[in-house]
Design an enzyme around this catalytic site. Structure first.
Site, mmCIF file in Angstrom:
data_model
loop_
_atom_site.group_PDB
_atom_site.id
_atom_site.type_symbol
_atom_site.label_atom_id
_atom_site.label_comp_id
_atom_site.label_asym_id
_atom_site.label_seq_id
_atom_site.Cartn_x
_atom_site.Cartn_y
_atom_site.Cartn_z
ATOM 1 N N TRP A 122 0.913 -1.179 -0.011
ATOM 2 C CA TRP A 122 0.043 -0.078 0.083
ATOM 3 C C TRP A 122 0.880 1.358 -0.146
ATOM 4 O O TRP A 122 0.630 2.203 -0.553
ATOM 5 C CB TRP A 122 -1.012 -0.081 1.196
ATOM 6 C CG TRP A 122 -1.944 -1.229 0.981
ATOM 7 C CD1 TRP A 122 -2.104 -2.117 1.781
ATOM 8 C CD2 TRP A 122 -3.080 -1.009 -0.149
ATOM 9 N NE1 TRP A 122 -3.136 -2.995 0.901
ATOM 10 C CE2 TRP A 122 -3.547 -2.442 -0.062
ATOM 11 C CE3 TRP A 122 -3.280 -0.511 -1.028
ATOM 12 C CZ2 TRP A 122 -4.805 -2.531 -0.745
ATOM 13 C CZ3 TRP A 122 -4.437 -0.620 -1.941
ATOM 14 C CH2 TRP A 122 -5.276 -1.734 -1.744
ATOM 15 N N ASP A 151 -1.851 7.125 6.305
ATOM 16 C CA ASP A 151 -2.846 6.032 5.745
ATOM 17 C C ASP A 151 -3.262 5.176 6.952
ATOM 18 O O ASP A 151 -2.165 4.192 7.280
ATOM 19 C CB ASP A 151 -2.370 5.364 4.500
ATOM 20 C CG ASP A 151 -3.430 4.318 4.076
ATOM 21 O OD1 ASP A 151 -4.347 4.298 4.479
ATOM 22 O OD2 ASP A 151 -2.893 3.829 3.140
ATOM 23 N N LYS A 175 -12.421 -1.859 7.299
ATOM 24 C CA LYS A 175 -11.773 -2.685 8.070
ATOM 25 C C LYS A 175 -12.116 -2.508 9.494
ATOM 26 O O LYS A 175 -12.353 -3.418 10.139
ATOM 27 C CB LYS A 175 -10.374 -2.480 7.593
ATOM 28 C CG LYS A 175 -10.102 -2.675 6.356
ATOM 29 C CD LYS A 175 -8.522 -2.285 6.162
ATOM 30 C CE LYS A 175 -8.139 -2.545 4.677
ATOM 31 N NZ LYS A 175 -8.214 -3.695 4.015
#
Length: 363
Positions: free
Chosen positions: A103, A174, A198
């Site tokens: 990511w 993030d 999530k």
């Protein structure tokens, strides 16, 4: 009631049964309005209350200072990979990125399309099995910001502490896969963003927490939808929001508050993941953790079995016993258990017992 699966999906992920049942009760007729929240105008007083309550709950639970804005946007963290540099990069001031895995690499790739970037540190030489030491992070003196991915969902690594760069750069994170899983000093960051699917609710809404001076500096040449100041001025209601997803985030935040807040959730998460990590560490090498011990995630537990064929059998047998989502990401293979806030302790205990039984039968 139908038996619930042991849900270890990486996202969209498990939601608390209590939250799902509450949403079910209110689904057709929201607080006597004669319609669902999904049918309401986002300009209605009922939805504005949901929007405002979700913001207030988040501020209270995450101790967000008054000089930060809370935004509910769309497009996932992947849109933020581009929106962030569009708004904050300036000529001669690169965006610095710490490379910790899949990511982080995607965030950097998008930023490179927008402007100048720099790699402040990387653990690629160790196959992203660790978070770089904070002392190894070198931020260019002229950097506009330092971007980190607080938890790498695919590799199963997580920052134990965050870089302190306040003297010469703005820290951006993030936090898509570990938001609200532990207390955070918001003042250490200029901006935090996270997809909700999530730890915060269902897919469809992206949380942005941004310091007011950064939001106010959005370049005027950008399209309105891609400027942070647009959404600040409109209180996240510039365009039609993902109203049902925001409503579910509100219910999730109420659930976290009812459990004692973020500190209590952090301890619960550690108790859960310790069950699985202990099963790995006490297996005598039958199971092997992928992440180095000091960088292990409390959200995504990545592990391998010494025999690839046994990994396939592990997946098949676990699925037959009601376990879902234990196959590792397609890019790296192996096995992964995602133990987000909503995954119950009982599911983690059941997985640990299954792992021990599987080893006993195949060791």
């Amino acid at each position: 009631m139908t038996k619930r699966a042991f849900n270890f999906n990486a996202g969209p992920a498990a939601l608390p049964l209590e939250v799902l049942q509450q949403a079910q009760e209110q689904f057709v007729n929201y607080h006597g309005a004669g319609m669902s929240i999904m049918e309401m105008s986002h300009r209605s007083k009922e939805y504005e209350q949901v929007n405002n309550d979700a913001q207030s709950l988040l501020r209270r639970l995450f101790h967000i200072p008054d000089n930060y804005h809370v935004l509910f946007l769309q497009g996932g963290a992947s849109t933020q990979f581009a929106m962030l540099p569009m708004n904050l990069l300036q000529p001669g001031r690169p965006g610095a990125y710490v490379m910790t895995g899949s990511w982080a690499k995607k965030a950097l790739k998008e930023a490179q399309l927008i402007g100048e970037t720099a790699i402040a540190a990387t653990s690629e030489g160790d196959s992203f099995t660790r978070i770089p030491s904070l002392s190894d992070i070198e931020v260019p003196a002229e950097a506009a910001y330092l971007h980190i991915t607080s938890n790498e969902t695919i590799e199963g690594t997580q920052y134990g502490a965050y870089p302190n760069v306040a003297d010469h750069a703005t820290l951006i994170a993030d936090m898509s896969s570990d938001i609200l899983s532990r207390p955070v000093d918001i003042k250490q960051f200029g901006m935090i963003y996270a997809g909700a699917q999530k730890n915060l609710g269902p897919s469809g809404v992206t949380l942005v927490i941004i310091r007011e001076d950064l939001a106010a500096s959005s370049p005027k040449h950008l399209p309105a939808m891609l400027r942070y100041d647009t959404h600040v001025k409109a209180n996240s209601l510039y365009n039609t929001p993902p109203s049902f997803s925001v409503y579910m985030v509100k219910l999730m935040l109420e659930w976290i508050e009812a459990r004692g807040g973020v500190s209590q959730v952090e301890q619960y998460n550690r108790d859960k993941t310790n069950l699985i990590y202990d099963a790995i560490d006490q297996s005598g090498g039958f199971y092997r953790g992928v992440a180095q011990a000091a960088s292990r995630s409390t959200m995504n537990i990545t592990f391998r079995i010494h025999d690839a064929e046994l990994e396939k059998q592990f997946i098949l047998q676990s699925e037959a016993q009601g376990f879902v989502g234990l196959k590792g990401h397609r890019d790296v293979g192996g096995l992964r258990a995602s133990t987000y806030n909503s995954v119950p302790l009982e599911s983690c205990r059941a997985l640990a017992e299954f792992m021990k039984e599987f080893q006993k039968n195949n060791g």
